[in-house]
Scaffold this motif. Structure first.
Motif, PDB file in Angstrom:
ATOM      1  N   UNK A  44      12.004 -20.012  -2.401  1.00 49.87           N
ATOM      2  CA  UNK A  44      12.767 -21.260  -2.499  1.00 49.87           C
ATOM      3  C   UNK A  44      13.986 -21.293  -1.603  1.00 49.87           C
ATOM      4  N   UNK A  45      15.051 -21.908  -2.122  1.00 51.09           N
ATOM      5  CA  UNK A  45      16.276 -22.094  -1.336  1.00 51.09           C
ATOM      6  C   UNK A  45      17.002 -20.790  -1.057  1.00 51.09           C
ATOM      7  N   UNK A  46      16.621 -19.738  -1.750  1.00 51.34           N
ATOM      8  CA  UNK A  46      17.300 -18.459  -1.558  1.00 51.34           C
ATOM      9  C   UNK A  46      17.166 -17.951  -0.126  1.00 51.34           C
ATOM     10  N   UNK A  47      16.087 -18.389   0.540  1.00 46.55           N
ATOM     11  CA  UNK A  47      15.911 -17.922   1.916  1.00 46.55           C
ATOM     12  C   UNK A  47      17.036 -18.424   2.815  1.00 46.55           C
ATOM     13  N   UNK A  48      17.625 -19.578   2.474  1.00 44.83           N
ATOM     14  CA  UNK A  48      18.744 -20.082   3.273  1.00 44.83           C
ATOM     15  C   UNK A  48      19.979 -19.191   3.090  1.00 44.83           C
ATOM     16  N   UNK A 115      25.496 -14.778  -3.701  1.00 40.92           N
ATOM     17  CA  UNK A 115      24.100 -14.357  -3.865  1.00 40.92           C
ATOM     18  C   UNK A 115      23.790 -13.982  -5.307  1.00 40.92           C
ATOM     19  N   UNK A 116      24.696 -13.240  -5.934  1.00 39.51           N
ATOM     20  CA  UNK A 116      24.472 -12.836  -7.323  1.00 39.51           C
ATOM     21  C   UNK A 116      24.519 -14.039  -8.260  1.00 39.51           C
ATOM     22  N   UNK A 117      25.397 -14.988  -7.977  1.00 40.83           N
ATOM     23  CA  UNK A 117      25.433 -16.207  -8.789  1.00 40.83           C
ATOM     24  C   UNK A 117      24.096 -16.937  -8.691  1.00 40.83           C
ATOM     25  N   UNK A 118      23.550 -17.032  -7.485  1.00 39.46           N
ATOM     26  CA  UNK A 118      22.254 -17.709  -7.303  1.00 39.46           C
ATOM     27  C   UNK A 118      21.156 -16.998  -8.086  1.00 39.46           C
ATOM     28  N   UNK A 119      21.125 -15.686  -8.007  1.00 40.32           N
ATOM     29  CA  UNK A 119      20.088 -14.932  -8.710  1.00 40.32           C
ATOM     30  C   UNK A 119      20.196 -15.150 -10.232  1.00 40.32           C
ATOM     31  N   UNK A 120      21.423 -15.250 -10.727  1.00 40.65           N
ATOM     32  CA  UNK A 120      21.616 -15.504 -12.155  1.00 40.65           C
ATOM     33  C   UNK A 120      21.128 -16.908 -12.518  1.00 40.65           C
ATOM     34  N   UNK A 125      17.367 -20.344 -15.207  1.00 41.47           N
ATOM     35  CA  UNK A 125      16.834 -21.699 -15.063  1.00 41.47           C
ATOM     36  C   UNK A 125      17.912 -22.763 -15.156  1.00 41.47           C
ATOM     37  N   UNK A 126      19.126 -22.445 -14.746  1.00 41.98           N
ATOM     38  CA  UNK A 126      20.259 -23.364 -14.855  1.00 41.98           C
ATOM     39  C   UNK A 126      20.048 -24.617 -14.002  1.00 41.98           C
ATOM     40  N   UNK A 127      20.599 -25.742 -14.486  1.00 41.92           N
ATOM     41  CA  UNK A 127      20.534 -26.993 -13.735  1.00 41.92           C
ATOM     42  C   UNK A 127      21.332 -26.913 -12.432  1.00 41.92           C
ATOM     43  N   UNK A 128      22.320 -25.997 -12.395  1.00 45.42           N
ATOM     44  CA  UNK A 128      23.119 -25.831 -11.177  1.00 45.42           C
ATOM     45  C   UNK A 128      22.291 -25.335 -10.002  1.00 45.42           C
ATOM     46  N   UNK A 129      21.128 -24.767 -10.309  1.00 50.52           N
ATOM     47  CA  UNK A 129      20.274 -24.243  -9.242  1.00 50.52           C
ATOM     48  C   UNK A 129      19.875 -25.347  -8.270  1.00 50.52           C
ATOM     49  N   UNK A 130      19.757 -26.561  -8.774  1.00 53.98           N
ATOM     50  CA  UNK A 130      19.348 -27.693  -7.928  1.00 53.98           C
ATOM     51  C   UNK A 130      20.372 -27.977  -6.834  1.00 53.98           C
ATOM     52  N   UNK A 131      21.637 -27.577  -7.053  1.00 54.35           N
ATOM     53  CA  UNK A 131      22.667 -27.849  -6.041  1.00 54.35           C
ATOM     54  C   UNK A 131      22.419 -27.067  -4.756  1.00 54.35           C
ATOM     55  N   UNK A 132      21.635 -25.984  -4.837  1.00 58.01           N
ATOM     56  CA  UNK A 132      21.329 -25.202  -3.636  1.00 58.01           C
ATOM     57  C   UNK A 132      20.241 -25.858  -2.788  1.00 58.01           C
ATOM     58  N   UNK A 133      19.628 -26.917  -3.301  1.00 57.56           N
ATOM     59  CA  UNK A 133      18.575 -27.623  -2.559  1.00 57.56           C
ATOM     60  C   UNK A 133      19.074 -28.943  -2.005  1.00 57.56           C
ATOM     61  N   UNK A 251      12.890  -8.866  -9.494  1.00 57.33           N
ATOM     62  CA  UNK A 251      13.445  -7.505  -9.520  1.00 57.33           C
ATOM     63  C   UNK A 251      13.703  -6.992  -8.112  1.00 57.33           C
ATOM     64  N   UNK A 252      12.770  -7.236  -7.190  1.00 56.69           N
ATOM     65  CA  UNK A 252      12.940  -6.798  -5.807  1.00 56.69           C
ATOM     66  C   UNK A 252      14.176  -7.437  -5.172  1.00 56.69           C
ATOM     67  N   UNK A 253      14.342  -8.729  -5.391  1.00 60.59           N
ATOM     68  CA  UNK A 253      15.485  -9.437  -4.821  1.00 60.59           C
ATOM     69  C   UNK A 253      16.791  -8.915  -5.391  1.00 60.59           C
ATOM     70  N   UNK A 254      16.797  -8.632  -6.689  1.00 63.16           N
ATOM     71  CA  UNK A 254      18.022  -8.121  -7.323  1.00 63.16           C
ATOM     72  C   UNK A 254      18.351  -6.717  -6.824  1.00 63.16           C
ATOM     73  N   UNK A 255      17.359  -5.822  -6.787  1.00 58.32           N
ATOM     74  CA  UNK A 255      17.613  -4.457  -6.332  1.00 58.32           C
ATOM     75  C   UNK A 255      18.057  -4.446  -4.871  1.00 58.32           C
ATOM     76  N   UNK A 256      17.419  -5.292  -4.068  1.00 59.23           N
ATOM     77  CA  UNK A 256      17.806  -5.396  -2.664  1.00 59.23           C
ATOM     78  C   UNK A 256      19.255  -5.833  -2.537  1.00 59.23           C
TER      79      UNK A 256
END
Length: 352
Positions: A44-48, A115-120, A125-133, A251-256
Motif C-alpha cells: 500500500x501507501x507504505x511504499x511511499x 514509519x513506526x506510527x504508520x505501522x501501528x 486499522x485506524x481511520x488515520x491510515x487513510x490520510x497516507x493515501x 512482521x517483516x516490515x516491523x523487524x526491518x
C-alpha cells in the motif's frame, strides 16, 4: 599524533566517507527499484514512506560529499569543520551547507518515528491510515523536515562561530591541521567561557542548543520505541485473525524498521553523544572525533540493507539475481572446460 599522522588520518577519513557515500547512492537507488517493481501488493501507501527514506539517504550522502565535514574537539569546545582550502565554496556558503548537513542529522531519527506510527495504524486499522493515501501524507512527511530545520537553525544561530571560541581553538587548529581559522568554516559548542577576571562561566545559549537537540532526539526515539512496542504486541494479537501471508509481511516490515532504526542510533547518535559528553566535561577527544564523521557517512550506506534482506520479496529477487549470475558463470566455465578437453583429445583441431 604528529602532523603527518593527522594528515594521513584526514585522508583515510575522507576516503572512507566518499566510499560510503558512493555505496549509499548505489544501494538506496537499488532499493527504490525494488520498492517500485518488487513490492508485495499489500504494501500500500507504505511504499511511499520507504521511497521517502531512501531518497532522504541519497540526498544526505550527496550533502555529506559536497560539505566534507569533520569533527574535532579541544577542551570544552566541539567543532564541526569544513576545510575551505579543499572546498568549492566560500566561507558563508560553506557555513550554510554545514548547518544544512547538521539539519539532516536531526531529521534522521524523526523519519523513523513516522514509519513506526504508520505501522501501528496499519496494525490497528485506524481511520488515520487513510490520510497516507491523500494529500495529507505531505503533512506527515513534513514533521521530520521540521525537526531538521529546527536542528539546522540551532546550529546556525546558537552554535555559530564566536570570537571567544575562534581564539580559544586558533592555536590548536593551527598546530594540528596547519590551518588558520580564516581557512575554515565551522559551527560548534564551547560549553564554558572565561571572563576578563579568569573566572569560568557557562555559555547558556549553547546549552539551549543542546536542550533543543536533546528534545528532538528524545521525542523521535521515544515515538519509535512507543509505537514499535505497541505494534509488536498488536501484530501478535492479530496472528490468528489474519492470513499467514499478511502476518508475515507485517512482521517483516516491523523487524526491518527496528534494525533500520538501530543503525543511526549506533552509528550517529551514540558516537556524537560520547563526543558531546567528553567536551562538556572539558576533555576534548581531539582528532579521534573524526570517527564520528566516518560512522555518520556509513549510516545511509548500511541503512537500506535490512529492508533488502528482511523483506521476502526483495530478498528473493536479490538471491535469484545472484543465482542467475552464478549459474551463467558456471555454464561458461563448463563450456570452456569441454572445449579445452576436446582440443586436448584432438590436437589437429587447433590447426583448423
Amino acid at each position: 599524533m604528529t602532523s603527518s599522522g593527522i594528515q594521513r588520518w584526514e585522508e583515510i577519513q575522507h576516503g572512507l566517507q566518499h566510499i560510503s557515500e558512493a555505496i549509499s547512492v548505489i544501494v538506496n537507488s537499488f532499493l527504490v527499484f525494488l520498492i517500485i517493481n518488487k513490492s508485495p501488493k499489500k504494501l500500500g501507501s507504505y511504499k511511499y514512506l520507504m521511497i521517502y527514506i531512501s531518497d532522504f539517504e541519497i540526498l544526505y550522502s550527496f550533502v555529506d560529499f559536497v560539505v566534507a565535514p569533520f569533527f574535532y574537539s579541544y577542551g570544552p569546545a566541539l567543532l564541526v569543520i569544513v576545510n575551505l582550502e579543499e572546498s568549492l565554496f566560500n566561507k558563508p556558503i560553506a557555513f550554510v551547507l554545514l548547518c544544512s548537513y547538521s539539519g539532516f542529522f536531526g531529521t534522521s531519527m524523526a523519519i523513523f518515528g513516522i514509519h513506526f506510527i504508520y505501522r501501528y495504524l496499519v496494525a490497528t486499522g485506524s481511520l488515520l491510515l487513510a490520510t497516507f493515501s491523500t494529500w495529507k501524507i505531505v503533512l506527515w512527511l513534513s514533521f521530520p523536515i521540521f525537526y531538521g530545520v529546527v536542528w539546522g537553525a540551532g546550529s546556525y544561530f546558537l552554535c555559530a562561530p564566536s570570537e571567544y571560541t575562534t581564539e580559544f581553538v586558533r592555536e590548536n587548529i593551527l598546530n594540528n591541521f596547519n590551518l588558520q581559522m580564516e581557512d575554515i568554516a565551522y559551527f560548534g559548542l564551547n560549553f564554558y567561557g572565561t571572563d576578563n577576571n579568569g573566572k569560568q562561566f557557562i555559555v547558556y545559549e549553547q546549552v539551549v542548543g543542546i536542550v533543543v537537540n536533546s528534545f528532538i532526539i528524545t521525542s523521535s526515539l521515544s515515538t519509535a520505541v512507543y509505537f514499535g512496542v505497541k505494534t509488536y504486541y498488536k501484530i501478535n494479537e492479530l496472528t490468528n485473525k489474519v492470513s499467514l501471508r499478511t502476518s508475515n509481511l507485517q512482521s517483516q516490515l516491523l523487524y526491518s524498521l527496528v534494525v533500520q532504526t538501530m543503525i543511526p542510533v549506533i552509528l550517529m547518535h551514540i558516537p556524537v553523544t560520547i563526543i558531546y559528553t567528553f567536551a562538556f566535561m572539558g576533555h576534548g577527544m581531539g582528532t579521534i572525533c573524526g570517527i564520528a564523521s566516518i560512522t555518520i557517512s556509513m549510516y545511509p550506506a548500511l541503512d537500506p540493507l535490512p529492508t533488502i534482506f528482511i523483506i521476502k520479496n526483495y530478498r528473493n529477487y536479490v538471491l535469484n539475481m545472484f543465482s542467475c549470475c552464478s549459474a551463467k558463470y558456471e555454464s561458461e566455465n563448463n563450456t570452456a572446460s569441454r572445449e579445452a578437453a576436446v582440443m586436448r583429445q584432438n590436437p589437429n583441431l587447433r590447426k583448423i
